[in-house]
Design a protein around this motif. Sequence first.
Motif, PDB file in Angstrom:
ATOM      1  N   VAL A  23       0.849  -1.195   0.000  1.00  0.00           N
ATOM      2  CA  VAL A  23       0.000   0.000   0.000  1.00  0.00           C
ATOM      3  C   VAL A  23       0.887   1.248   0.000  1.00  0.00           C
ATOM      4  O   VAL A  23       1.932   1.282   0.660  1.00  0.00           O
ATOM      5  N   GLY A  24       0.490   2.233  -0.767  1.00  0.00           N
ATOM      6  CA  GLY A  24       1.304   3.435  -0.903  1.00  0.00           C
ATOM      7  C   GLY A  24       2.234   3.397  -2.097  1.00  0.00           C
ATOM      8  O   GLY A  24       2.863   4.385  -2.435  1.00  0.00           O
ATOM      9  N   VAL A  25       2.308   2.213  -2.744  1.00  0.00           N
ATOM     10  CA  VAL A  25       3.175   2.051  -3.920  1.00  0.00           C
ATOM     11  C   VAL A  25       2.308   2.040  -5.181  1.00  0.00           C
ATOM     12  O   VAL A  25       1.210   1.474  -5.195  1.00  0.00           O
ATOM     13  N   LEU A  26       2.828   2.679  -6.221  1.00  0.00           N
ATOM     14  CA  LEU A  26       2.183   2.654  -7.539  1.00  0.00           C
ATOM     15  C   LEU A  26       3.149   1.953  -8.480  1.00  0.00           C
ATOM     16  O   LEU A  26       4.346   2.247  -8.466  1.00  0.00           O
ATOM     17  N   ALA A  27       2.647   1.002  -9.277  1.00  0.00           N
ATOM     18  CA  ALA A  27       3.562   0.171 -10.069  1.00  0.00           C
ATOM     19  C   ALA A  27       3.049  -0.028 -11.486  1.00  0.00           C
ATOM     20  O   ALA A  27       1.849  -0.211 -11.706  1.00  0.00           O
ATOM     21  N   SER A  28       3.989   0.003 -12.428  1.00  0.00           N
ATOM     22  CA  SER A  28       3.628  -0.259 -13.813  1.00  0.00           C
ATOM     23  C   SER A  28       4.889  -0.483 -14.631  1.00  0.00           C
ATOM     24  O   SER A  28       5.980  -0.648 -14.079  1.00  0.00           O
ATOM     25  N   ARG A  29       4.755  -0.504 -15.942  1.00  0.00           N
ATOM     26  CA  ARG A  29       5.896  -0.651 -16.828  1.00  0.00           C
ATOM     27  C   ARG A  29       5.495  -0.143 -18.207  1.00  0.00           C
ATOM     28  O   ARG A  29       4.315  -0.148 -18.540  1.00  0.00           O
ATOM     29  N   PRO A  30       6.488   0.236 -19.025  1.00  0.00           N
ATOM     30  CA  PRO A  30       6.157   0.585 -20.405  1.00  0.00           C
ATOM     31  C   PRO A  30       5.967  -0.682 -21.226  1.00  0.00           C
ATOM     32  O   PRO A  30       6.486  -1.743 -20.860  1.00  0.00           O
ATOM     33  N   GLY A  31       5.229  -0.602 -22.321  1.00  0.00           N
ATOM     34  CA  GLY A  31       5.034  -1.763 -23.202  1.00  0.00           C
ATOM     35  C   GLY A  31       4.022  -2.743 -22.634  1.00  0.00           C
ATOM     36  O   GLY A  31       3.149  -2.381 -21.848  1.00  0.00           O
ATOM     37  N   PRO A  32       4.165  -4.045 -22.993  1.00  0.00           N
ATOM     38  CA  PRO A  32       3.152  -5.032 -22.572  1.00  0.00           C
ATOM     39  C   PRO A  32       3.119  -5.179 -21.053  1.00  0.00           C
ATOM     40  O   PRO A  32       4.160  -5.342 -20.428  1.00  0.00           O
ATOM     41  N   ILE A  33       1.922  -5.138 -20.487  1.00  0.00           N
ATOM     42  CA  ILE A  33       1.808  -5.310 -19.025  1.00  0.00           C
ATOM     43  C   ILE A  33       0.829  -6.418 -18.670  1.00  0.00           C
ATOM     44  O   ILE A  33       0.982  -7.081 -17.650  1.00  0.00           O
ATOM     45  N   MET A  34      -0.179  -6.663 -19.517  1.00  0.00           N
ATOM     46  CA  MET A  34      -1.120  -7.763 -19.284  1.00  0.00           C
ATOM     47  C   MET A  34      -1.217  -8.587 -20.565  1.00  0.00           C
ATOM     48  O   MET A  34      -1.100  -8.053 -21.675  1.00  0.00           O
ATOM     49  N   ALA A  35      -1.472  -9.880 -20.390  1.00  0.00           N
ATOM     50  CA  ALA A  35      -1.501 -10.790 -21.536  1.00  0.00           C
ATOM     51  C   ALA A  35      -2.786 -10.642 -22.343  1.00  0.00           C
ATOM     52  O   ALA A  35      -3.765 -10.084 -21.868  1.00  0.00           O
ATOM     53  N   GLY A  36      -2.765 -11.195 -23.555  1.00  0.00           N
ATOM     54  CA  GLY A  36      -4.006 -11.381 -24.300  1.00  0.00           C
ATOM     55  C   GLY A  36      -4.650 -12.675 -23.848  1.00  0.00           C
ATOM     56  O   GLY A  36      -4.021 -13.495 -23.165  1.00  0.00           O
ATOM     57  N   SER A  37      -5.899 -12.870 -24.184  1.00  0.00           N
ATOM     58  CA  SER A  37      -6.546 -14.125 -23.818  1.00  0.00           C
ATOM     59  C   SER A  37      -7.716 -14.377 -24.753  1.00  0.00           C
ATOM     60  O   SER A  37      -8.307 -13.438 -25.291  1.00  0.00           O
TER      61      SER A  37
END
Length: 396
Positions: A199-213
């Motif tokens: 809690v208190g942290v924000l997280a991500s990344r550039p480019g692909p972050i979640m898969a297709g399905s």
Amino acid sequence: MAAAAPPLLLALAVLATFALPAARAVLEDPAGLLRRAKEPAFMDWMVGVRRRIHENPELGYEEFETSELVRRELDAMGIPYKHPFAVTGVVATIGTGGPPFVALRADMDALAMQESVEWEHKSKVPGKMHGCGHDAHVAMLLGSAKILQEHGDELQGTVILVFQPAEEGGAGAKKMIEAGAIENIDAIFGLHVADVVPVGVLASRPGPIMAGSGFFEAVISGKGGHAALPHHTIDPILAASNVIVSLQQLVSREADPLDSQVIVSQASVQRCSATVDFLDKDRPFFPPTINSPELHDFFEKVASEMVGARNVRDKQPMMGAEDFAFYAEAIPSTYYYFVGMYNKTRGPQAPHHSPYFTINEDSLPYGAAMQASLAARYLVEHQSSASPDVNKNGLS
Ligand SMILES: [Zn+2]
Ligand SMILES: [Zn+2]
């Protein structure tokens, strides 16, 4: 004509002008917005909204009462909206009504599962539960709405608030686009609460972050015959069994789980033919969610101002799918990130989609303030890209 000011007063006025720093717009201070969202009355209201939604979970395209709750809260804040899109969706607007346009999205649907957490605000609907955290997402976006509306006169463009149905496999985002809810928007931000992120942290990344399905149906055909003459038959059951084992082995044991694989021609190894239907109409394929690299830099900057650089973390791509990915079909820049919930003093945190899943409500102000900050700052930084055709999506 105004009388000339006496020299002394004039000198004081000039001094005062130089002594005071230029007032910073409230919406351009992410840390200030977080403090606002953490104020006890603000927090109580968001928690109350979240708990009311939690008690009455509704499945995809059935979020009628959740949608009504959203509209009641928007009415109370004096925020205009359009409804319905994709059955229960709500699209609200705050700001000038003109470009640039930036969108914030919340999903509203629950899961078909029985809640096993015993607490005061447990689901009152047998077999349905907010087990993914979308109740928190709605409360957060209403929190963002309140913050933005409080300083609506500072907005240098228009913020579109998207409350969508049916994220959990129903492709509600796709239906929102088809219903015309998402037109001429320059960028959209989506979030998800995360059980493993502190809690208190924000997280991500550039480019692909979640898969297709996606789902598919395969029909494997052989040739019938007598069991005593197996050499005159082509056994599709054996072929189907082989296909299942091969698909499982190839993908789960031989391939990098982050790579895509093509394997269905396995049936021909057994002299069978196969057709595969990807069920596009009924179960649309969810594309992977891909974050714009430019928006990642922007996210890191705004998030650092809100929670400090050490609380802005990189997130590994996840193999779960997100229907947020569909927005990339209609919006040039899309960005998705995670809002931390984990706090070890609360004890073990059950994962998303578990009947023991819980929300750490301390995360609510982070989502509310971050979305508001991203939207307001985006508008400030994209003034030059604003095209002159005012109110192009007619949602004021
Ligand atoms: Zn989920
Ligand atoms: Zn979810």
